[in-house]
Design a protein around this motif. Sequence first.
Motif, PDB file in Angstrom:
ATOM      1  N   VAL A   1       0.876  -1.166   0.000  1.00 28.87           N
ATOM      2  CA  VAL A   1       0.000   0.000   0.000  1.00 28.87           C
ATOM      3  C   VAL A   1       0.913   1.216   0.000  1.00 28.87           C
ATOM      4  CG1 VAL A   1      -1.802   1.265   1.221  1.00 28.87           C
ATOM      5  CG2 VAL A   1      -1.808  -1.245   1.217  1.00 28.87           C
ATOM      6  N   VAL A   2       0.882   1.954  -1.110  1.00 28.98           N
ATOM      7  CA  VAL A   2       1.858   3.025  -1.296  1.00 28.98           C
ATOM      8  C   VAL A   2       1.188   4.201  -2.004  1.00 28.98           C
ATOM      9  CG1 VAL A   2       2.657   1.976  -3.454  1.00 28.98           C
ATOM     10  CG2 VAL A   2       4.142   3.567  -2.257  1.00 28.98           C
ATOM     11  N   ASP A   3       1.630   5.402  -1.659  1.00 31.38           N
ATOM     12  CA  ASP A   3       1.138   6.620  -2.300  1.00 31.38           C
ATOM     13  C   ASP A   3       1.746   6.707  -3.694  1.00 31.38           C
ATOM     14  OD1 ASP A   3       0.348   9.083  -3.131  1.00 31.38           O
ATOM     15  OD2 ASP A   3       1.101  10.175  -1.392  1.00 31.38           O
ATOM     16  N   MET A   4       0.944   6.412  -4.702  1.00 32.69           N
ATOM     17  CA  MET A   4       1.446   6.332  -6.070  1.00 32.69           C
ATOM     18  C   MET A   4       2.009   7.666  -6.532  1.00 32.69           C
ATOM     19  SD  MET A   4       0.821   3.183  -6.890  1.00 32.69           S
ATOM     20  CE  MET A   4       0.926   3.132  -8.666  1.00 32.69           C
ATOM     21  N   THR A   5       1.467   8.770  -6.042  1.00 33.78           N
ATOM     22  CA  THR A   5       1.923  10.076  -6.516  1.00 33.78           C
ATOM     23  C   THR A   5       3.291  10.440  -5.967  1.00 33.78           C
ATOM     24  OG1 THR A   5       0.805  11.196  -4.694  1.00 33.78           O
ATOM     25  CG2 THR A   5      -0.442  10.897  -6.731  1.00 33.78           C
ATOM     26  N   SER A   6       3.750   9.705  -4.955  1.00 39.28           N
ATOM     27  CA  SER A   6       5.040  10.031  -4.354  1.00 39.28           C
ATOM     28  C   SER A   6       6.164   9.158  -4.879  1.00 39.28           C
ATOM     29  CB  SER A   6       4.948   9.884  -2.830  1.00 39.28           C
ATOM     30  OG  SER A   6       4.759   8.530  -2.478  1.00 39.28           O
ATOM     31  N   ILE A   7       5.841   8.243  -5.752  1.00 45.51           N
ATOM     32  CA  ILE A   7       6.876   7.346  -6.276  1.00 45.51           C
ATOM     33  C   ILE A   7       7.810   8.126  -7.192  1.00 45.51           C
ATOM     34  CG2 ILE A   7       7.290   5.311  -7.703  1.00 45.51           C
ATOM     35  CD1 ILE A   7       4.733   4.172  -6.715  1.00 45.51           C
ATOM     36  N   ASN A   8       9.081   7.889  -7.070  1.00 41.29           N
ATOM     37  CA  ASN A   8      10.081   8.599  -7.866  1.00 41.29           C
ATOM     38  C   ASN A   8       9.913   8.287  -9.339  1.00 41.29           C
ATOM     39  OD1 ASN A   8      12.326   9.851  -8.854  1.00 41.29           O
ATOM     40  ND2 ASN A   8      13.803   8.412  -7.961  1.00 41.29           N
ATOM     41  N   ASP A   9       9.656   9.329 -10.128  1.00 40.92           N
ATOM     42  CA  ASP A   9       9.527   9.108 -11.564  1.00 40.92           C
ATOM     43  C   ASP A   9      10.694   9.727 -12.328  1.00 40.92           C
ATOM     44  OD1 ASP A   9       7.094  11.697 -12.468  1.00 40.92           O
ATOM     45  OD2 ASP A   9       8.987  11.775 -11.348  1.00 40.92           O
ATOM     46  N   ILE A  10      11.774  10.042 -11.603  1.00 38.27           N
ATOM     47  CA  ILE A  10      12.937  10.632 -12.254  1.00 38.27           C
ATOM     48  C   ILE A  10      13.551   9.607 -13.201  1.00 38.27           C
ATOM     49  CG2 ILE A  10      15.252  11.547 -11.879  1.00 38.27           C
ATOM     50  CD1 ILE A  10      14.304  12.572  -9.185  1.00 38.27           C
ATOM     51  N   GLY A  11      13.783  10.007 -14.420  1.00 31.96           N
ATOM     52  CA  GLY A  11      14.413   9.120 -15.377  1.00 31.96           C
ATOM     53  C   GLY A  11      13.445   8.304 -16.184  1.00 31.96           C
ATOM     54  N   PHE A  12      12.148   8.306 -15.859  1.00 30.83           N
ATOM     55  CA  PHE A  12      11.187   7.512 -16.626  1.00 30.83           C
ATOM     56  C   PHE A  12      11.172   7.977 -18.075  1.00 30.83           C
ATOM     57  CE2 PHE A  12       7.083   6.512 -18.369  1.00 30.83           C
ATOM     58  CZ  PHE A  12       6.844   5.227 -17.919  1.00 30.83           C
ATOM     59  N   SER A  13      11.107   9.288 -18.263  1.00 25.81           N
ATOM     60  CA  SER A  13      10.999   9.831 -19.615  1.00 25.81           C
ATOM     61  C   SER A  13      12.266   9.623 -20.410  1.00 25.81           C
ATOM     62  CB  SER A  13      10.659  11.327 -19.564  1.00 25.81           C
ATOM     63  OG  SER A  13       9.423  11.518 -18.910  1.00 25.81           O
ATOM     64  N   ASP A  14      13.395   9.407 -19.717  1.00 20.73           N
ATOM     65  CA  ASP A  14      14.643   9.156 -20.443  1.00 20.73           C
ATOM     66  C   ASP A  14      14.613   7.798 -21.132  1.00 20.73           C
ATOM     67  OD1 ASP A  14      16.667  10.721 -17.856  1.00 20.73           O
ATOM     68  OD2 ASP A  14      15.545  11.573 -19.552  1.00 20.73           O
ATOM     69  N   ARG A  15      13.797   6.868 -20.615  1.00 20.84           N
ATOM     70  CA  ARG A  15      13.759   5.522 -21.166  1.00 20.84           C
ATOM     71  C   ARG A  15      12.467   5.256 -21.933  1.00 20.84           C
ATOM     72  NH1 ARG A  15      16.297   5.605 -16.341  1.00 20.84           N
ATOM     73  NH2 ARG A  15      18.214   4.380 -16.091  1.00 20.84           N
ATOM     74  N   ILE A  16      11.365   5.682 -21.348  1.00 16.23           N
ATOM     75  CA  ILE A  16      10.058   5.453 -21.938  1.00 16.23           C
ATOM     76  C   ILE A  16       9.365   6.802 -22.121  1.00 16.23           C
ATOM     77  CG2 ILE A  16       7.838   4.294 -21.731  1.00 16.23           C
ATOM     78  CD1 ILE A  16      10.099   2.349 -21.956  1.00 16.23           C
ATOM     79  N   SER A  17       8.882   7.052 -23.303  1.00 11.17           N
ATOM     80  CA  SER A  17       8.129   8.278 -23.543  1.00 11.17           C
ATOM     81  C   SER A  17       6.778   7.923 -24.128  1.00 11.17           C
ATOM     82  CB  SER A  17       8.894   9.200 -24.507  1.00 11.17           C
ATOM     83  OG  SER A  17       9.104   8.553 -25.756  1.00 11.17           O
ATOM     84  N   PHE A  18       5.805   8.765 -23.865  1.00  9.95           N
ATOM     85  CA  PHE A  18       4.485   8.521 -24.431  1.00  9.95           C
ATOM     86  C   PHE A  18       3.843   9.838 -24.829  1.00  9.95           C
ATOM     87  CE2 PHE A  18       3.605   9.286 -19.992  1.00  9.95           C
ATOM     88  CZ  PHE A  18       2.435  10.033 -20.015  1.00  9.95           C
ATOM     89  N   SER A  19       2.925   9.751 -25.723  1.00 14.70           N
ATOM     90  CA  SER A  19       2.173  10.916 -26.202  1.00 14.70           C
ATOM     91  C   SER A  19       0.858  10.393 -26.784  1.00 14.70           C
ATOM     92  CB  SER A  19       2.989  11.661 -27.275  1.00 14.70           C
ATOM     93  OG  SER A  19       3.219  10.811 -28.405  1.00 14.70           O
ATOM     94  N   PRO A  20      -0.136  11.250 -26.930  1.00 19.03           N
ATOM     95  CA  PRO A  20      -0.169  12.669 -26.550  1.00 19.03           C
ATOM     96  C   PRO A  20      -0.422  12.841 -25.051  1.00 19.03           C
ATOM     97  CG  PRO A  20      -2.266  12.022 -27.486  1.00 19.03           C
ATOM     98  CD  PRO A  20      -1.368  10.819 -27.600  1.00 19.03           C
ATOM     99  N   LYS A  21      -0.277  14.035 -24.580  1.00 20.10           N
ATOM    100  CA  LYS A  21      -0.538  14.392 -23.182  1.00 20.10           C
ATOM    101  C   LYS A  21      -1.447  15.610 -23.169  1.00 20.10           C
ATOM    102  CE  LYS A  21       4.044  12.821 -21.652  1.00 20.10           C
ATOM    103  NZ  LYS A  21       5.277  13.197 -20.926  1.00 20.10           N
ATOM    104  N   PRO A  22      -2.622  15.543 -22.626  1.00 16.34           N
ATOM    105  CA  PRO A  22      -3.308  14.316 -22.146  1.00 16.34           C
ATOM    106  C   PRO A  22      -3.679  13.409 -23.308  1.00 16.34           C
ATOM    107  CG  PRO A  22      -4.828  16.166 -22.149  1.00 16.34           C
ATOM    108  CD  PRO A  22      -3.481  16.743 -22.508  1.00 16.34           C
ATOM    109  N   ALA A  23      -3.986  12.142 -22.987  1.00 15.31           N
ATOM    110  CA  ALA A  23      -4.333  11.158 -24.006  1.00 15.31           C
ATOM    111  C   ALA A  23      -5.842  11.104 -24.184  1.00 15.31           C
ATOM    112  CB  ALA A  23      -3.802   9.793 -23.601  1.00 15.31           C
TER     113      ALA A  23
END
Length: 335
Positions: free
Chosen positions: A248-270
């Motif tokens: 049980v974890v606060d999803m909004t507090s999970i470190n997302d640093i570096g995610f976009s360096d490996r995986i990117s998605f578009s459009p935003k918003p979808a």
Amino acid sequence: IPCQASAISNGPVCSGGDLELTTNYPALADYFWTGPNGFSSQQANPTISNIDEAGTGTYSVLIEGDNCVAEREVEVEIISSPQPNITTVLDSLCSGEIIFLSASEIPGADWGWSGPEAFSASTRNTQINEADIENTGWYYLNATRGGCTGTPDSIFINVFEVPVISFSGDTVYAPGSTGLFYINGPEGMTYFWNFFGDADLMDIQIYTEGSDSLVVFWQEREGNMRIEVVGVDANGCFSEEFSLPVHVVDMTSINDIGFSDRISFSPKPADGFIRVRNSDADLKAIQLLDLSGKVILSFNVNGGQEESIYIQDLPSGVYFLRTKMYVEKLIIIHK
């Protein structure tokens, strides 16, 4: 004048067998046989069927020929045939368990077991390790002593298959959300749930009828625990035990640093789809989660490739894209 004759038997005889009496007098005569247990007969060659130990003793015959008379005797032993008595207690068991076969002791007896799958054994007590359903059937036991074999005893052994179940549920939830865990298994099962670690994370627990499903309302805090479940069927056979770690974890507090360096998605918003590109060389396993932490979609993107993921059936709202190490927020707004 005495007749030249002798009394003869086929003894010793096993109890339950036939005692045959005769003489070697060659001519016609009248015969008067007497013996133990009130036996009498006027036949020349009488037979006593299914004789028991009370038939042991002296048998006399009076022979009255044309010109002679003789009284002759023969000693007969009736040997007690050993009667085996199976004492096996457990006649119903589950695959993988041990069949224990046992019998009451009979001094001096030789033993012979037989049963399904060409089973045989020559000891009074024996066992079959890791039994399976092919071992179901009748088991017979013979006992022999002094050349005499008694009536076999028998027992029917049932070996039941171990029930197979599956246990499902997500492993990541947001604080204050709701979790659903459910079991698929044969009808008539009873399930036992056990909780380890921070079990106080569960604010409210609701079991469905038969306890094959569990709804959990999580506390408004983070923590980790483990859920274990096992089932037992009407035959008393237990399934394999399943274990599921829960975070049980606060999803909004999970470190997302570096995610976009490996995986990117578009459009935003979808809207109706998202294009997910993997700039890494390795294949990436990606999950789409809702705010409760429930996995909505799972897909793979090969290294250096781009995949289009259709999301038109998902309601507008906030979601998360998760790889093994990172999470990034995804907003869906249907126009």
